[in-house]
Design a protein around this motif. Structure first.
Motif, PDB file in Angstrom:
ATOM      1  N   CYS A  64       0.846  -1.195   0.000  1.00 13.41           N
ATOM      2  CA  CYS A  64       0.000   0.000   0.000  1.00 13.41           C
ATOM      3  C   CYS A  64       0.884   1.250   0.000  1.00 13.41           C
ATOM      4  O   CYS A  64       1.948   1.273   0.626  1.00 13.41           O
ATOM      5  CB  CYS A  64      -0.871  -0.029   1.251  1.00 13.41           C
ATOM      6  N   HIS A  82       0.164   3.976   1.404  1.00 14.27           N
ATOM      7  CA  HIS A  82      -0.028   4.758   2.631  1.00 14.27           C
ATOM      8  C   HIS A  82       1.074   4.374   3.617  1.00 14.27           C
ATOM      9  O   HIS A  82       2.108   5.032   3.650  1.00 14.27           O
ATOM     10  CB  HIS A  82      -1.442   4.516   3.206  1.00 14.27           C
ATOM     11  N   TYR A  83       0.887   3.272   4.378  1.00  9.83           N
ATOM     12  CA  TYR A  83       1.939   2.857   5.329  1.00  9.83           C
ATOM     13  C   TYR A  83       2.557   1.526   4.906  1.00  9.83           C
ATOM     14  O   TYR A  83       3.066   0.788   5.744  1.00  9.83           O
ATOM     15  CB  TYR A  83       1.356   2.672   6.730  1.00  9.83           C
ATOM     16  N   HIS A  84       2.473   1.200   3.627  1.00 11.65           N
ATOM     17  CA  HIS A  84       3.153   0.016   3.055  1.00 11.65           C
ATOM     18  C   HIS A  84       2.632  -1.327   3.542  1.00 11.65           C
ATOM     19  O   HIS A  84       3.360  -2.317   3.526  1.00 11.65           O
ATOM     20  CB  HIS A  84       4.672   0.090   3.294  1.00 11.65           C
ATOM     21  N   ALA A  85       1.383  -1.400   3.971  1.00 18.26           N
ATOM     22  CA  ALA A  85       0.829  -2.698   4.382  1.00 18.26           C
ATOM     23  C   ALA A  85       0.816  -3.652   3.188  1.00 18.26           C
ATOM     24  O   ALA A  85       0.816  -3.221   2.036  1.00 18.26           O
ATOM     25  CB  ALA A  85      -0.598  -2.506   4.893  1.00 18.26           C
ATOM     26  N   CYS A 108      -6.949  -2.115   1.180  1.00 16.82           N
ATOM     27  CA  CYS A 108      -5.829  -2.322   2.105  1.00 16.82           C
ATOM     28  C   CYS A 108      -6.342  -2.784   3.480  1.00 16.82           C
ATOM     29  O   CYS A 108      -7.299  -2.218   4.008  1.00 16.82           O
ATOM     30  CB  CYS A 108      -5.036  -1.033   2.244  1.00 16.82           C
ATOM     31  N   LEU A 159      -5.074  -2.382   6.459  1.00 18.27           N
ATOM     32  CA  LEU A 159      -4.851  -1.561   7.663  1.00 18.27           C
ATOM     33  C   LEU A 159      -5.841  -0.406   7.807  1.00 18.27           C
ATOM     34  O   LEU A 159      -6.522  -0.284   8.814  1.00 18.27           O
ATOM     35  CB  LEU A 159      -3.420  -1.011   7.681  1.00 18.27           C
ATOM     36  N   HIS A 160      -5.904   0.455   6.788  1.00 13.70           N
ATOM     37  CA  HIS A 160      -6.771   1.639   6.939  1.00 13.70           C
ATOM     38  C   HIS A 160      -7.711   1.808   5.757  1.00 13.70           C
ATOM     39  O   HIS A 160      -8.149   2.902   5.437  1.00 13.70           O
ATOM     40  CB  HIS A 160      -5.912   2.898   7.128  1.00 13.70           C
ATOM     41  N   HIS A 161      -7.958   0.694   5.063  1.00 11.29           N
ATOM     42  CA  HIS A 161      -9.015   0.603   4.049  1.00 11.29           C
ATOM     43  C   HIS A 161      -8.833   1.504   2.824  1.00 11.29           C
ATOM     44  O   HIS A 161      -9.832   1.918   2.226  1.00 11.29           O
ATOM     45  CB  HIS A 161     -10.377   0.831   4.687  1.00 11.29           C
ATOM     46  N   ALA A 162      -7.605   1.836   2.467  1.00  8.73           N
ATOM     47  CA  ALA A 162      -7.419   2.520   1.178  1.00  8.73           C
ATOM     48  C   ALA A 162      -7.957   1.608   0.084  1.00  8.73           C
ATOM     49  O   ALA A 162      -7.978   0.384   0.233  1.00  8.73           O
ATOM     50  CB  ALA A 162      -5.940   2.806   0.934  1.00  8.73           C
TER      51      ALA A 162
HETATM   52  S1  FES Z   1      -1.359   1.130   5.086  1.00  7.50           S
HETATM   53 FE1  FES Z   1      -2.822   0.931   3.531  1.00  7.50          FE
HETATM   54  S2  FES Z   1      -4.363   2.308   4.094  1.00  7.50           S
HETATM   55 FE2  FES Z   1      -2.859   2.604   5.597  1.00  7.50          FE
END
Ligand code: FES
Ligand SMILES: Cc1cc2nc3c(=O)[nH]c(=O)nc-3n(C[C@H](O)[C@H](O)[C@H](O)COP(=O)(O)OP(=O)(O)OC[C@H]3O[C@@H](n4cnc5c(N)ncnc54)[C@H](O)[C@@H]3O)c2cc1C
Length: 512
Positions: A52, A54-57, A71, A73-76
């Motif tokens: 991802c 965002h934070y690389h999940a 995603c 973690l935070h639903h991107a």
């Molecule tokens: S790591 Fe993917 S939305 Fe935050």
């Protein structure tokens, strides 16, 4: 966070057996030396970047919904076809490769060119292009909007005015890794300084708008400077509720909303041994967790019977309390602060606590002054329609300030969630360009306490039953909040995919 070593060894250029991938399933491997996730949707195969933006999940731990990838973690939400980050919190696209099926195998071929993000050029979808756009607020909603306006190809004058002294930053991180000392300043920026220059966004910092003249389409700053607009977005967020406490001096009391607030707490924390946190909701508890990580003794004082009770109910509250107590936090519940004398905090129950300083996290209220003065319709927030337009045509509102008709709960709601604010900014931007897109995303927020993350989808202000699937104390569960038998919201711990499935089901229900 990278994919596993085992997955990395697998080269998708050599092909992947079709029978290994059921519909909706994902496989991880490599192509061109990069981590790739291969996704099957029906008879189609998509090869996209594995992490991802965002934070690389790891996206392989997320969920494919239609032709999107969500995603964990935070639903991107990313488009499998174009790689575009369709919904925040990710703002940048994921790379993609051509996937080709030959017989019983799928091969990942060459990397595809970056997405042309300028949808608007030559598109009939954008019916009206404003001569200029002003955004008041440089937070989640403000940046989401500015980013989307440029992504869509709007190239008119775009001004973002922010009372903050920093360009848009990762506000949720202020109480988490930043406070715990695990995130340096540079990580906090949502966009690098070059972005604003390259995108020709006039970012005006340290500037507070003091008057809004809607008939004349003009905003005025405290220093007297004015900006004209054809379309306006109000994204002024919220400000902490301030308590008057007998004996308290400004230097003893801290609030946490801005980067400057966080830096002040970090600086004081360097020499602190004991801190009192007033308020046992998300921010107070995240502050407590971060300070404990720094080895500081923490007392939490709050009037509730259990922390987070109002939002998550007593069951989750009790579990969260136990989690914090295991980490050494001392709770003083059913109490408030009576007075502060030097470094002694007196409680209503008579106890006196030593504290080097006090952090107050007792809620926020939306920043409505400008909207009120301008005569916009207000109802505990700026009232907007499903297109996030206020009672004045051409004036939009998004984020913590906006109360919108939520199609999932059927109620007009206002929330204080990062992802909702960013997504509202994105949708408002599209509507500024004339798309007439409804804001219908399912509300989502997350909160982090030590190594425990809570994900929450939906919205339940009141409920008549709570159902717990799994084990709260083992921190592996889904907690459903229901009214009249209908599930309004679900909080999950360690069940990221279930959270994504719930969100997808809520989306589908509303569409029907
Ligand atoms: S790591 Fe993917 S939305 Fe935050
Ligand atoms: C410490 C902390 C932790 C959080 N953690 C989480 C979390 O884990 N998950 C989650 O979902 N949410 C979290 N939140 C909530 C989330 O940050 C907010 O919901 C989100 O920031 C709202 O975005 P916004 O754009 O509406 O407002 P903001 O991000 O607050 O931005 C408002 C902007 O408007 C500017 N402004 C205000 N008035 C004026 C004016 N008159 N003139 C010019 N500029 C003005 C401000 O300077 C600011 O730039 C957290 C909030 C805080 C404070």
């Amino acid at each position: 966070m990278a994919e596993t070593e085992e997955a990395k060894k697998r080269d998708f250029k050599d092909g992947c057996l079709v029978r290994e991938l059921a519909d909706g399933a994902m496989a991880v491997g490599q192509a061109d030396g990069e981590d790739v996730v291969l996704v099957r949707r029906g008879d189609e195969f998509f090869a996209v970047g594995a992490n991802c933006t965002h934070y690389h999940a790891m996206l392989s731990q997320g969920l494919a919904v239609g032709d999107t990838l969500r995603c964990p973690l935070h639903h991107a939400c990313f488009s499998l076809r174009t790689g575009e980050a369709l919904r925040a919190p990710a703002l940048d696209p994921i790379p993609r490769w051509r996937a080709e099926r030959i017989g019983d195998k799928v091969f990942v071929r060459e990397k595809l060119a970056d997405l042309d993000r300028k949808h608007l050029r030559g598109s009939a979808a954008a019916k009206s292009l404003p001569a200029s756009v002003v955004i008041i607020g440089g937070g989640a909603a403000g940046l989401g909007a500015a980013d989307m306006l440029r992504r869509e190809g709007y190239d008119g004058p775009l001004t973002m005015i922010s009372a903050d002294d920093w360009p848009p930053y990762d506000r949720p991180n202020l109480s988490k890794d930043f406070l715990a000392g695990n995130a340096p300043d540079e990580w906090m920026r949502l966009r690098l300084p070059d972005f604003y220059r390259e995108q020709n966004i006039d970012l005006v910092l340290n500037a507070r708008v003091s008057a809004l003249d809607i008939p004349r389409k003009r905003v005025q700053l405290e220093n007297g400077q004015t900006y004209g607009f054809e379309a306006l977005l109000i994204a002024t967020g919220a400000e902490p509720v301030r308590l008057k406490i007998e004996g308290a001096t400004d230097s003893q009391i801290h609030y946490l909303r801005t980067f400057a607030d966080a830096r002040a707490i970090v600086s004081k924390a360097k020499s602190a041994k004991r801190v009192a946190v007033v308020g046992a909701s998300f921010i107070g508890l995240e502050v407590a967790a971060s300070l404990r990580t720094l080895g500081i003794a923490v007392d939490v004082i709050a009037p509730e019977k259990q922390p987070l009770e109002r939002v998550m109910g007593p069951e989750v509250g009790l579990m969260i309390r136990g989690l914090h107590e295991t980490h050494g936090v001392v709770f003083h519940l059913g109490e408030t602060v009576r007075k502060i004398e030097g470094d002694t905090v007196g409680l209503t129950g008579g106890a006196a606590l030593e504290a080097d300083f006090v952090v107050l996290g007792v809620g926020v209220r939306p920043s409505l002054t400008l909207a009120e003065q301008a005569g916009l319709v207000i109802d505990r927030g700026i009232v907007v329609n499903e297109y996030l337009e206020t009672s004045a045509p051409g004036v939009f509102a998004a984020g913590d300030v906006a109360r919108w008709p939520d199609p999932h709960s059927g109620e007009k709601i206002r929330v204080e969630h990062w992802v909702v604010a960013e997504r509202q900014g994105q949708v408002a931007a599209k509507n500024i360009l004339g798309y007439r897109q409804r804001f219908d995303a399912v509300p989502f927020f997350w909160s982090q306490h030590y190594d425990v993350a809570i994900n929450y989808v939906g919205h339940a202000e009141r409920w008549d039953s709570v159902e717990i699937d799994g084990d709260l104390n083992a921190r592996d569960c889904a907690v459903s909040y229901k009214r009249g038998g209908r599930t309004l919201a679900v909080a999950t711990i360690s069940r990221d995919r279930q959270s994504l499935r719930t969100e997808a089901a809520m989306e589908a229900n509303t569409r029907v």
